[in-house]
Motif scaffolding. Structure first.
Motif, short mmCIF file in Angstrom:
data_model
loop_
_atom_site.label_atom_id
_atom_site.label_comp_id
_atom_site.label_asym_id
_atom_site.label_seq_id
_atom_site.Cartn_x
_atom_site.Cartn_y
_atom_site.Cartn_z
N ARG A 31 12.97 43.32 -175.65
CA ARG A 31 12.12 44.47 -175.98
C ARG A 31 10.65 44.13 -175.79
NH1 ARG A 31 15.01 46.66 -181.44
NH2 ARG A 31 16.65 47.84 -180.39
N GLU A 32 10.27 42.95 -176.23
CA GLU A 32 8.89 42.52 -176.10
C GLU A 32 8.48 42.42 -174.63
OE1 GLU A 32 6.65 38.30 -176.69
OE2 GLU A 32 7.94 38.94 -178.34
N LEU A 33 9.33 41.83 -173.80
CA LEU A 33 9.04 41.72 -172.37
C LEU A 33 9.00 43.09 -171.70
CD1 LEU A 33 11.17 38.59 -171.43
CD2 LEU A 33 8.68 38.76 -171.42
N THR A 34 9.87 43.98 -172.12
CA THR A 34 9.88 45.34 -171.57
C THR A 34 8.59 46.06 -171.90
OG1 THR A 34 12.29 45.45 -171.73
CG2 THR A 34 11.11 47.54 -171.59
N ASN A 59 3.32 48.20 -170.37
CA ASN A 59 1.87 48.24 -170.63
C ASN A 59 1.07 47.65 -169.48
OD1 ASN A 59 1.36 49.58 -173.16
ND2 ASN A 59 2.48 47.90 -174.12
N ASP A 60 1.60 46.61 -168.84
CA ASP A 60 0.92 46.05 -167.67
C ASP A 60 0.86 47.06 -166.54
OD1 ASP A 60 0.51 43.68 -169.03
OD2 ASP A 60 2.10 42.57 -167.99
N LEU A 61 1.97 47.74 -166.30
CA LEU A 61 1.99 48.76 -165.25
C LEU A 61 1.04 49.91 -165.58
CD1 LEU A 61 5.80 48.96 -164.45
CD2 LEU A 61 4.00 48.05 -162.98
N ALA A 62 1.02 50.34 -166.84
CA ALA A 62 0.11 51.42 -167.25
C ALA A 62 -1.34 50.97 -167.09
CB ALA A 62 0.39 51.83 -168.69
N TYR A 63 -1.62 49.72 -167.40
CA TYR A 63 -2.99 49.21 -167.24
C TYR A 63 -3.38 49.12 -165.77
CZ TYR A 63 -7.02 46.13 -167.51
OH TYR A 63 -8.28 45.61 -167.38
N LEU A 64 -2.48 48.61 -164.95
CA LEU A 64 -2.79 48.43 -163.54
C LEU A 64 -2.97 49.75 -162.79
CD1 LEU A 64 -0.39 45.52 -162.56
CD2 LEU A 64 -2.88 45.45 -162.64
#
Length: 190
Positions: A167-170, A175-180
């Protein structure tokens, strides 16, 4: 781990999530999860909307306690409405938030937040399954029973740890994709 998980980035569902994050009315998109009554993780989305006058308003999709349990709602500032409300109801949320001149843009920003949550919810379970397969190093039935929450084996604490890590990795990946691919407040937002 990189090959199987990064291959997922080219899936149609992940690409739809990325395009949902590219909404011009939203910036600083962040995802989180709230534990539900049945142990499932319920996704929440928070973002910011910049009005034409430069006012920054928090908007989002969250789960709130209600008489019948948890209910999904959208919010703009302190104004809120049930998540299933139609466009007219979203205009009223904008009015209650004090954004009369931007009511149309706020309504579409709330629709965009709902779209981001919907796409993220569809992607998160598949990403979590991929991470469970990689972290567990077992057959897919291990991952499926971990997602269903069955605790009938002696390895149940280990499964809970793996499930929490997945869950943490997901969430980190989403969040990384949303940031990028999303907009940030520091940039010139429309």
């Amino acid at each position: 781990m990189e090959s199987s998980v990064t291959d997922r980035l080219w899936d149609k569902d992940v690409q739809e999530f990325i395009s949902a994050c590219r909404q011009e009315k939203l910036s600083d998109i962040a995802l989180d999860h709230r534990p539900g009554a049945d142990g499932r993780a319920l996704l929440t989305v928070s973002a910011t909307y910049r009005s034409r006058k430069g006012r920054i308003v928090p908007v989002g999709y969250r789960w709130a306690d209600s008489r019948s349990g948890l209910a999904a709602e959208v919010y703009a500032g302190k104004a809120k409405a049930p998540a299933g409300v139609e466009l007219d109801g979203l205009f009223r949320v904008a009015l209650r938030a004090g954004l009369w001149a931007d009511r149309r843009h706020v309504a579409f920003a709330l629709l965009a937040v709902t779209d981001v949550q919907s796409k993220a919810d569809g992607v998160s379970s598949r990403l979590q399954l991929e991470y469970l397969k990689v972290l567990g190093g077992k057959e897919p039935d291990f991952a499926v029973t971990s997602l269903s929450g069955r605790d009938d084996s002696p390895e149940a604490p280990d499964r809970k740890t793996l499930l929490a890590r997945a869950r943490e990795l997901t969430m980190q990946t989403l969040n990384d994709l949303a940031y990028l691919y999303g907009t940030r407040t520091g940039q010139d937002a429309p």
